[in-house]
Design a protein around this motif. Structure first.
Motif, PDB file in Angstrom:
ATOM      1  N   UNK A 189     -33.238  25.202  26.294  1.00 48.80           N
ATOM      2  CA  UNK A 189     -32.272  24.168  26.641  1.00 48.80           C
ATOM      3  C   UNK A 189     -32.962  23.048  27.416  1.00 48.80           C
ATOM      4  N   UNK A 190     -33.104  21.880  26.792  1.00 47.95           N
ATOM      5  CA  UNK A 190     -33.658  20.683  27.397  1.00 47.95           C
ATOM      6  C   UNK A 190     -35.021  20.888  28.062  1.00 47.95           C
ATOM      7  N   UNK A 191     -35.993  21.352  27.316  1.00 52.20           N
ATOM      8  CA  UNK A 191     -37.326  21.514  27.897  1.00 52.20           C
ATOM      9  C   UNK A 191     -37.996  20.155  28.107  1.00 52.20           C
ATOM     10  N   UNK A 192     -38.977  20.117  28.995  1.00 49.30           N
ATOM     11  CA  UNK A 192     -39.717  18.877  29.244  1.00 49.30           C
ATOM     12  C   UNK A 192     -40.809  18.646  28.213  1.00 49.30           C
ATOM     13  N   UNK A 250     -39.176  30.560  22.097  1.00 53.51           N
ATOM     14  CA  UNK A 250     -38.416  30.473  23.339  1.00 53.51           C
ATOM     15  C   UNK A 250     -39.430  30.399  24.467  1.00 53.51           C
ATOM     16  N   UNK A 251     -38.957  30.434  25.706  1.00 51.09           N
ATOM     17  CA  UNK A 251     -39.881  30.364  26.835  1.00 51.09           C
ATOM     18  C   UNK A 251     -40.907  31.488  26.753  1.00 51.09           C
ATOM     19  N   UNK A 265     -39.973  13.478  27.076  1.00 49.00           N
ATOM     20  CA  UNK A 265     -39.355  12.346  27.773  1.00 49.00           C
ATOM     21  C   UNK A 265     -39.577  11.039  27.023  1.00 49.00           C
ATOM     22  N   UNK A 266     -40.656  10.963  26.252  1.00 50.59           N
ATOM     23  CA  UNK A 266     -40.946   9.742  25.507  1.00 50.59           C
ATOM     24  C   UNK A 266     -40.137   9.619  24.219  1.00 50.59           C
ATOM     25  N   UNK A 267     -39.457  10.700  23.836  1.00 51.57           N
ATOM     26  CA  UNK A 267     -38.715  10.706  22.573  1.00 51.57           C
ATOM     27  C   UNK A 267     -37.432   9.895  22.713  1.00 51.57           C
ATOM     28  N   UNK A 268     -37.152   8.965  21.809  1.00 46.17           N
ATOM     29  CA  UNK A 268     -35.890   8.225  21.881  1.00 46.17           C
ATOM     30  C   UNK A 268     -34.695   9.129  21.617  1.00 46.17           C
ATOM     31  N   UNK A 269     -33.506   8.720  22.041  1.00 45.59           N
ATOM     32  CA  UNK A 269     -32.314   9.554  21.811  1.00 45.59           C
ATOM     33  C   UNK A 269     -32.087   9.808  20.322  1.00 45.59           C
ATOM     34  N   UNK A 291     -46.929  10.477  24.136  1.00 45.60           N
ATOM     35  CA  UNK A 291     -46.394  11.799  23.814  1.00 45.60           C
ATOM     36  C   UNK A 291     -47.317  12.933  24.256  1.00 45.60           C
ATOM     37  N   UNK A 292     -48.362  12.597  25.001  1.00 44.96           N
ATOM     38  CA  UNK A 292     -49.226  13.619  25.573  1.00 44.96           C
ATOM     39  C   UNK A 292     -50.165  14.289  24.594  1.00 44.96           C
TER      40      UNK A 292
END
Length: 272
Positions: A29-32, A61-62, A102-106, A187-188
């Protein structure tokens, strides 16, 4: 004996970024950050969603525990599904590249990111969609329009503009760095050696610095040829994907291989 229906970190690393890569389903759920090429299906009928893509699935998963049940349910629906050994934690511990989300657009209502750029692409505007579809959002949609329409369409359709000479656009040339460079870095992915090598080639071909990498002149020639072969930008993108797939594999696996008249000749005393 290896556990059944489990894929190793090393094996998945060899498949990421390739056209035949499995459908990589991230349950977190919403990973960085995420494994490049991951998809994040909305809650609902996961089996139907996976079946619509028609590919083998790797569930992550994690750690491995959270994905075992999901993969087992998918297999009960007749879908080939494996679990990543150790999950994302093991992937990170092994030092393989991760994608900064975080760099990904919505995403749009269809679950895809939308991108827009200038029509009649040559180098950067084919290289960037390849990077996005192979490493960032495999389901991304690309729109090609006249230069003066890019920003208006971006605002109207909530599409992410790229490779546009406008300071309001983050995905653009900066000095000697091209848009492909900007995406790899944001994007790292700059630490992934094959992509860094490919970025050198793209930069040389796209900025008229053909001495920057020996392969840049060849990429430019192929890109210009594709542009003249295809009047439809999406047909050109489809053809260009294969070009960048091949270049990426060369950057990853084949830089040390040479070819001449004797390269593949039978060894002495061995008949052809």
């Amino acid at each position: 004996m290896p556990a059944p229906n489990v894929i190793s970190i090393d094996k998945l690393a060899r498949l990421v970024g390739l056209p035949a890569s499995p459908l990589l389903v991230d349950l977190r759920d919403r990973p960085a950050s995420a494994i490049p090429g991951s998809r994040f299906p909305a809650a609902g009928d996961l089996a139907r969603w996976c079946r619509s893509h028609g590919r083998a699935v790797v569930v992550v998963d994690a750690d491995a525990g959270g994905s075992v049940a999901a993969a087992a349910i998918l297999r009960s629906e007749g879908i080939a599904a494996e679990v990543l050994d150790g999950g994302v934690a093991a992937w990170i511990a092994a030092g393989f590249p991760t994608l900064k989300l975080a760099a990904l657009p919505p995403r749009r209502e269809d679950g895809r990111t939308w991108w827009v750029t200038r029509a009649r692409p040559k180098v950067d505007r084919i290289a960037c969609p390849w990077l996005i579809r192979r490493f960032i959002d495999p389901d991304a949609r690309f729109l090609f329009v006249a230069p003066g329409e890019v920003l208006d369409l971006a605002a109207r359709e909530r599409a992410e503009p790229f490779d546009v000479a406008d300071d309001r656009v983050p995905w653009r040339h900066r000095g000697e760095r091209c848009t492909f460079d900007a995406m790899v870095e944001a994007f790292g992915l700059a630490g992934h050696t094959p992509l860094a090598r490919l970025a050198d080639i793209v930069r040389g071909a796209d900025t008229d610095r053909l001495d920057h990498a020996p392969e840049a002149a060849g990429l430019l020639a192929i890109s210009l040829g594709l542009s003249r072969m295809h009047g439809d930008d999406h047909a050109q993108l489809d053809a260009g994907m294969a070009v960048y797939d091949a270049l990426y594999r060369w950057c990853r696996d084949a830089q040390g291989e040479r070819h001449d008249a004797r390269s593949h000749a039978p060894a002495a005393g061995v008949s052809a």
